[in-house]
Write an enzyme that holds these catalytic residues in place. Structure first.
Site: not given
Ligand SMILES: Cc1cc2nc3c(=O)[nH]c(=O)nc-3n(C[C@H](O)[C@H](O)[C@H](O)COP(=O)(O)OP(=O)(O)OC[C@H]3O[C@@H](n4cnc5c(N)ncnc54)[C@H](O)[C@@H]3O)c2cc1C
Length: 342
Positions: A160, A229, A325
């Site tokens: 992570r 998580s 996380e």
């Molecule tokens: C129901 C559920 C289940 C999940 N299961 C998992 C799992 O199994 N495994 C896992 O690893 N995660 C899991 N996650 C967490 C999440 O899905 C991941 O972390 C995902 O990659 C976040 O994507 P996002 O676009 O929504 O990020 P955001 O929440 O919008 O951003 C997350 C981070 O990334 C940065 N960011 C966003 N876009 C960019 C970019 N283009 N360049 C640089 N930085 C950027 C943001 O500034 C922030 O720090 C889960 C979440 C939920 C709600």
């Protein structure tokens, strides 16, 4: 470029907390991204789909939401190099790959979020991490005003974790990600639950099984707002492991190296007595204690209060300090939960 004033973010974060940002930029080209960056004068939060973000103030900072779209493919020996822009949706990409017989990310089905955020915390599930298939990341560096290619090693991936959460935090944007995907299917079935009877297994079978398991275990954020998580699984030393296992013989632990063990944060929370705990519109999910739920769509600070309680109880019972996380954002930008000390 789309620029919106006083933009409501409550539908742009899966915790569904209320928050408004003064300006919301959706750049889809490097020129627009530069313009947004210059307007924000370095003071903004980069948002993907908000599935790993918790806004804790009603007022959010300026938001840049990169919306670069598209993909391209190069075929090499036994593999394809698939370059995907940051604004694409991760799960749709997994489906596309399975449909087109590009193998390697089927175990990562149904993880919410954008492609651009996926390398930030090196998403992982069911025995696969994104770093297993990343060839390179295209990074737009704000200070140099140009795109730099970072190969897999340069991304400094960990559990992570990556360079994007560390030394490159706030210094640029992931504009695209290049995956190296196999043309021949080699299932990764180490995770329990991924056991199959049939001999001829397809990537679609694995993807569908992962989806079924996830749907049975994890609450759907559209029905019960959450960010997956909330805490990372803690890494501990061999010495701490031996002390803990003597007291709690049924505690699950995974040996990472000769010196390091990984614990299941969900088990620690459950055995600190908090599974199903609910107060002030928020709670610890009754099936999956690692997931905090915003039952009543209340403000982000309520979730921080709950997270703090969880951290205190786990520390009191096991002596382990959990680390979030989820990315925590106040009116100025990224922040952290106030530290608990003994
Ligand atoms: C129901 C559920 C289940 C999940 N299961 C998992 C799992 O199994 N495994 C896992 O690893 N995660 C899991 N996650 C967490 C999440 O899905 C991941 O972390 C995902 O990659 C976040 O994507 P996002 O676009 O929504 O990020 P955001 O929440 O919008 O951003 C997350 C981070 O990334 C940065 N960011 C966003 N876009 C960019 C970019 N283009 N360049 C640089 N930085 C950027 C943001 O500034 C922030 O720090 C889960 C979440 C939920 C709600």
């Amino acid at each position: 470029m789309q620029i919106q004033q006083s933009f409501n973010l409550s539908h742009h974060n899966t915790f569904k907390v209320p928050a408004v940002c003064p300006q919301y930029f959706e750049p889809s080209t490097l020129e627009e991204l530069t313009e947004a960056y210059q307007t924000c004068k370095g003071n903004f939060y980069l948002l993907g789909e908000g599935s790993n973000t918790l806004f804790i103030d009603n007022q959010a900072p300026l938001i840049i939401r990169p919306k670069f779209m598209g993909k391209s493919i190069t075929t090499i020996k036994n593999a394809v190099l698939l370059t995907v822009s940051c604004g694409e949706n991760w799960h749709e990409l997994v489906q596309y790959c399975v449909e087109n017989n590009y193998y390697g990310i089927e175990n990562l089905a149904l993880i919410p979020g954008s492609v651009g955020a996926a390398p930030v915390q090196n998403i992982g599930a069911y025995g696969v991490e994104l770093s297993d298939v990343i060839q390179s990341v295209s990074w737009f560096d704000f200070s140099q005003q140009q795109v730099i290619e970072l190969d897999n090693k340069a991304c400094e991936f960990g559990y992570r974790d990556s360079i994007f959460k560390q030394s490159l935090q706030g210094k640029g944007v992931i504009v695209s990600v290049t995956l190296k995907l196999a043309k021949e299917f080699q299932p990764k079935l180490s995770y329990k639950g991924l056991n199959f009877e049939q001999e001829k297994l397809t990537a679609k079978d694995v993807m569908e099984r992962v989806i079924t398991i996830r749907e049975s275990k994890l609450p759907d954020p559209n029905k019960l707002p959450n960010a997956g998580s909330f805490f990372k699984n803690p890494m501990i030393s061999k010495e701490v492991y031996h002390t803990l296992i003597a007291k709690h013989p049924d505690m699950p632990a995974f040996k990472v190296t000769e010196q390091t063990f990984k614990l299941a944060a969900g088990w620690l929370i459950e055995h600190a007595g908090l599974k199903g705990y609910r107060e002030n519109g928020v709670g610890v999910h009754h099936n999956q204690a690692l997931v905090l739920v915003n039952y009543k769509h209340v403000k982000g600070l309520r979730i921080i209060e709950l997270a703090t309680l969880v951290m205190e109880k786990v520390q009191a019972k096991f002596g382990i300090l959990l680390a979030p996380e989820v990315r925590i954002v106040d009116h100025q930008g990224l922040t952290s939960i106030p530290e608990i000390t003994n």
